[in-house]
Design a protein around this motif. Sequence first.
Motif, mmCIF file in Angstrom:
data_model
loop_
_atom_site.group_PDB
_atom_site.id
_atom_site.type_symbol
_atom_site.label_atom_id
_atom_site.label_comp_id
_atom_site.label_asym_id
_atom_site.label_seq_id
_atom_site.Cartn_x
_atom_site.Cartn_y
_atom_site.Cartn_z
ATOM 1 N N THR A 30 0.822 -1.214 0.000
ATOM 2 C CA THR A 30 0.000 0.000 0.000
ATOM 3 C C THR A 30 0.852 1.258 0.000
ATOM 4 N N SER A 31 2.095 1.146 0.468
ATOM 5 C CA SER A 31 3.059 2.243 0.404
ATOM 6 C C SER A 31 4.448 1.629 0.430
ATOM 7 N N ASP A 32 5.461 2.445 0.124
ATOM 8 C CA ASP A 32 6.819 1.926 0.008
ATOM 9 C C ASP A 32 7.800 2.973 0.500
ATOM 10 N N LYS A 33 9.017 2.572 0.748
ATOM 11 C CA LYS A 33 10.047 3.504 1.200
ATOM 12 C C LYS A 33 11.413 2.959 0.842
ATOM 13 N N GLN A 34 12.402 3.838 0.859
ATOM 14 C CA GLN A 34 13.774 3.411 0.630
ATOM 15 C C GLN A 34 14.237 2.488 1.749
ATOM 16 N N VAL A 35 15.033 1.516 1.384
ATOM 17 C CA VAL A 35 15.561 0.575 2.373
ATOM 18 C C VAL A 35 16.660 1.246 3.183
ATOM 19 N N SER A 36 16.551 1.153 4.495
ATOM 20 C CA SER A 36 17.585 1.679 5.386
ATOM 21 C C SER A 36 18.296 0.522 6.087
ATOM 22 N N ARG A 37 19.379 0.840 6.735
ATOM 23 C CA ARG A 37 20.121 -0.186 7.472
ATOM 24 C C ARG A 37 19.259 -0.784 8.576
ATOM 25 N N LYS A 38 18.447 0.056 9.212
ATOM 26 C CA LYS A 38 17.566 -0.425 10.277
ATOM 27 C C LYS A 38 16.522 -1.395 9.721
ATOM 28 N N ASP A 39 16.008 -1.098 8.531
ATOM 29 C CA ASP A 39 15.056 -2.015 7.886
ATOM 30 C C ASP A 39 15.705 -3.371 7.648
ATOM 31 N N ALA A 40 16.925 -3.347 7.124
ATOM 32 C CA ALA A 40 17.641 -4.583 6.815
ATOM 33 C C ALA A 40 17.876 -5.411 8.082
ATOM 34 N N GLU A 41 18.237 -4.737 9.176
ATOM 35 C CA GLU A 41 18.482 -5.449 10.436
ATOM 36 C C GLU A 41 17.206 -6.107 10.946
ATOM 37 N N GLY A 42 16.078 -5.410 10.820
ATOM 38 C CA GLY A 42 14.813 -5.963 11.277
ATOM 39 C C GLY A 42 14.372 -7.161 10.464
ATOM 40 N N VAL A 43 14.539 -7.083 9.154
ATOM 41 C CA VAL A 43 14.157 -8.188 8.277
ATOM 42 C C VAL A 43 15.057 -9.401 8.519
ATOM 43 N N THR A 44 16.344 -9.144 8.677
ATOM 44 C CA THR A 44 17.287 -10.234 8.940
ATOM 45 C C THR A 44 16.966 -10.935 10.254
ATOM 46 N N ALA A 45 16.664 -10.166 11.285
ATOM 47 C CA ALA A 45 16.342 -10.749 12.592
ATOM 48 C C ALA A 45 15.081 -11.609 12.503
ATOM 49 N N ALA A 46 14.096 -11.145 11.752
ATOM 50 C CA ALA A 46 12.845 -11.898 11.612
ATOM 51 C C ALA A 46 13.080 -13.227 10.898
ATOM 52 N N GLU A 47 13.905 -13.202 9.847
ATOM 53 C CA GLU A 47 14.185 -14.439 9.112
ATOM 54 C C GLU A 47 14.951 -15.429 9.987
ATOM 55 N N MET A 48 15.936 -14.939 10.741
ATOM 56 C CA MET A 48 16.743 -15.826 11.593
ATOM 57 C C MET A 48 15.913 -16.439 12.712
ATOM 58 N N ARG A 49 15.047 -15.636 13.339
ATOM 59 C CA ARG A 49 14.241 -16.143 14.458
ATOM 60 C C ARG A 49 13.333 -17.290 14.042
#
Length: 217
Positions: free
Chosen positions: A169-188
């Motif tokens: 529904t909306s989008d934004k530029q990828v930030s380092r914080k976004d990447a860290e959150g996505v990585t943590a979710a995949e690992m968990r």
Amino acid sequence: MLGQIQKGAAASALQSAAERNEKRGFVEHHDLTENAGNQGVSITETDFPGRKIITEEIGGQVVGQYSQPAPLQTTAPTASYEQVGKGGGITIGEALEATALTAGKKPVEWSDAAAIQAAEVRATGKINITPGGVAAAAQSAATMNARTARDEDKTKLADILSDATTKLTSDKQVSRKDAEGVTAAEMRNDPMLTTHPAGVSASVAAAARLNQEKNNN
């Protein structure tokens, strides 16, 4: 769109299969054209920084994707990405679509669904999963895949992420914080507490690095 049928690609393979089926009497010629017309055949082009991705679909199913060089973009691809256009960086939606190329044949697992959900939350700013969105599709696919024995029958990442930007529904530029959150979710949500080397978090992390390098320059 490509100028000619690509040898060995989806269109040529389907054409060859159709000719064999017709010769063997399995179908009539008019059946082939009617099925294509009823189910729908489409070719779409998605622009990324430095390349464009061409996707072939029949009846809503992706049957082929091709990458071609393209001039680098300095602005967002469409006006709907008003949040993105400020720096012309890679968006979360575009990073998800890139995963369809790097790991498109991978069956969707719970770790993938969790990473996609984390990415959607950061792109839209909404805590709840959007009905009909990319995260909802990923969770549904992961549930079905867990009940499916053969990998060839499972829903793949490309089926979910090839048009990710249109499902957000909306989008934004990828930030380092976004990447860290996505990585943590995949690992968990991975039994081995690891991430796929070319999966969702890897694509998002790569996009974050490119955006940071561009902003530093």
